[in-house]
Design a protein around this motif. Sequence first.
Motif, PDB file in Angstrom:
ATOM      1  N   LEU A  99    -107.981 -29.405  79.965  1.00  0.00           N
ATOM      2  CA  LEU A  99    -108.086 -30.696  79.280  1.00  0.00           C
ATOM      3  C   LEU A  99    -106.743 -31.234  78.815  1.00  0.00           C
ATOM      4  CD1 LEU A  99    -109.809 -32.946  77.968  1.00  0.00           C
ATOM      5  CD2 LEU A  99    -110.059 -31.458  75.966  1.00  0.00           C
ATOM      6  N   LEU A 100    -105.975 -30.444  78.083  1.00  0.00           N
ATOM      7  CA  LEU A 100    -104.746 -30.966  77.486  1.00  0.00           C
ATOM      8  C   LEU A 100    -103.748 -31.363  78.565  1.00  0.00           C
ATOM      9  CD1 LEU A 100    -103.043 -31.623  75.028  1.00  0.00           C
ATOM     10  CD2 LEU A 100    -102.238 -29.251  75.019  1.00  0.00           C
ATOM     11  N   PHE A 101    -103.539 -30.522  79.559  1.00  0.00           N
ATOM     12  CA  PHE A 101    -102.589 -30.863  80.614  1.00  0.00           C
ATOM     13  C   PHE A 101    -103.040 -32.116  81.359  1.00  0.00           C
ATOM     14  CE2 PHE A 101    -100.980 -30.373  85.014  1.00  0.00           C
ATOM     15  CZ  PHE A 101     -99.628 -30.442  84.736  1.00  0.00           C
ATOM     16  N   SER A 102    -104.339 -32.251  81.558  1.00  0.00           N
ATOM     17  CA  SER A 102    -104.854 -33.443  82.226  1.00  0.00           C
ATOM     18  C   SER A 102    -104.576 -34.693  81.405  1.00  0.00           C
ATOM     19  CB  SER A 102    -106.359 -33.292  82.471  1.00  0.00           C
ATOM     20  OG  SER A 102    -106.625 -32.225  83.352  1.00  0.00           O
ATOM     21  N   GLN A 103    -104.818 -34.612  80.091  1.00  0.00           N
ATOM     22  CA  GLN A 103    -104.578 -35.767  79.228  1.00  0.00           C
ATOM     23  C   GLN A 103    -103.098 -36.131  79.174  1.00  0.00           C
ATOM     24  OE1 GLN A 103    -106.434 -34.192  75.665  1.00  0.00           O
ATOM     25  NE2 GLN A 103    -108.228 -35.501  75.942  1.00  0.00           N
ATOM     26  N   MET A 104    -102.245 -35.125  79.223  1.00  0.00           N
ATOM     27  CA  MET A 104    -100.809 -35.367  79.095  1.00  0.00           C
ATOM     28  C   MET A 104    -100.171 -35.869  80.384  1.00  0.00           C
ATOM     29  SD  MET A 104     -99.796 -31.966  76.905  1.00  0.00           S
ATOM     30  CE  MET A 104     -98.028 -32.237  76.984  1.00  0.00           C
ATOM     31  N   ALA A 105    -100.538 -35.265  81.514  1.00  0.00           N
ATOM     32  CA  ALA A 105     -99.728 -35.483  82.715  1.00  0.00           C
ATOM     33  C   ALA A 105    -100.492 -35.717  84.007  1.00  0.00           C
ATOM     34  CB  ALA A 105     -98.796 -34.276  82.917  1.00  0.00           C
TER      35      ALA A 105
END
Length: 297
Positions: A99-105
């Motif tokens: 989730l976090l990597f997807s939201q960031m980049a």
Amino acid sequence: MDLLALADFNLVARHGGFGKASRAAGRPKATLSRRVSELEASLDLRLFERGPRVLKLTEEGRALFERTGALLTEIEETAAAIASGGGMPRGRLRVSAPLLFSQMAMGKIAAQFAVKYPEVRLEITTEDRSVDMVEETYDLVIRVNPEPDDSLVGRIFLRDRLVAVASPAVPRPTDHTVTPAVVRGASDQSTHWEVTTSAGRFRFAVDPVLRLSSMIMVRDAVRTGGGVARLPISLVSHDLVAGTLVHWGDVDGPPIALWTLYPSRRLLSARVSAFLEHLKEAFPKGTPDELAAYIGT
């Protein structure tokens, strides 16, 4: 072994049933059933457990699917590349990312990849759970500090680390104070946090006043003065430079490593190889500073 029967078996296994495979391929269901039965007879193995409403791979069927599916795909792609006179990746590429990597980049990464390889149909699913790559038909997964898996191979393409940060309005703790904290999820029951600063290690008491389901929410709450939080340095480096957040110290613990994982096989598809190279070009050194710069541009 009849390669055409093997291809029909993989078609049925991939789609999870004779009916779905028949509709996807535009071929008679009875033909597919007959070819799979002939393959089972030639191998003297039952490849599917057949029920009134469900078709499920046996243990032997799953092993055959895992070992032959990628090879058949590679043969098809090689033939298509030779026929078209080039090796440009094409077809569907399914990726699962946290989730976090997807939201960031990931939005930016996906768009750049689509421009570079217009004949690839990229599908990215965002989830933090472990997925079954074969059953859920993923070509590649990205995971944070994954558990070892003998059926997968992979590589680290990015590293990060956790830091304790807070708004300048939040007073730094002393030995006799309890600091409000913002944490992700309900599993963090810590009452004390320990960080490392230039002056040494420091331990302070915390009271989790907010429990939020994503790191982005945690960062936004901390920016607003909700308390102290432990967040990846790549997510807050711009705030630290701007002074909207203050670095209290580095959090002790294992480093954060992002891995790309794919089924263990000698030949990778052209699509997967292209995506791996695309990630390497985006993060050549794999440092937190590179990720921060990437999401900040």
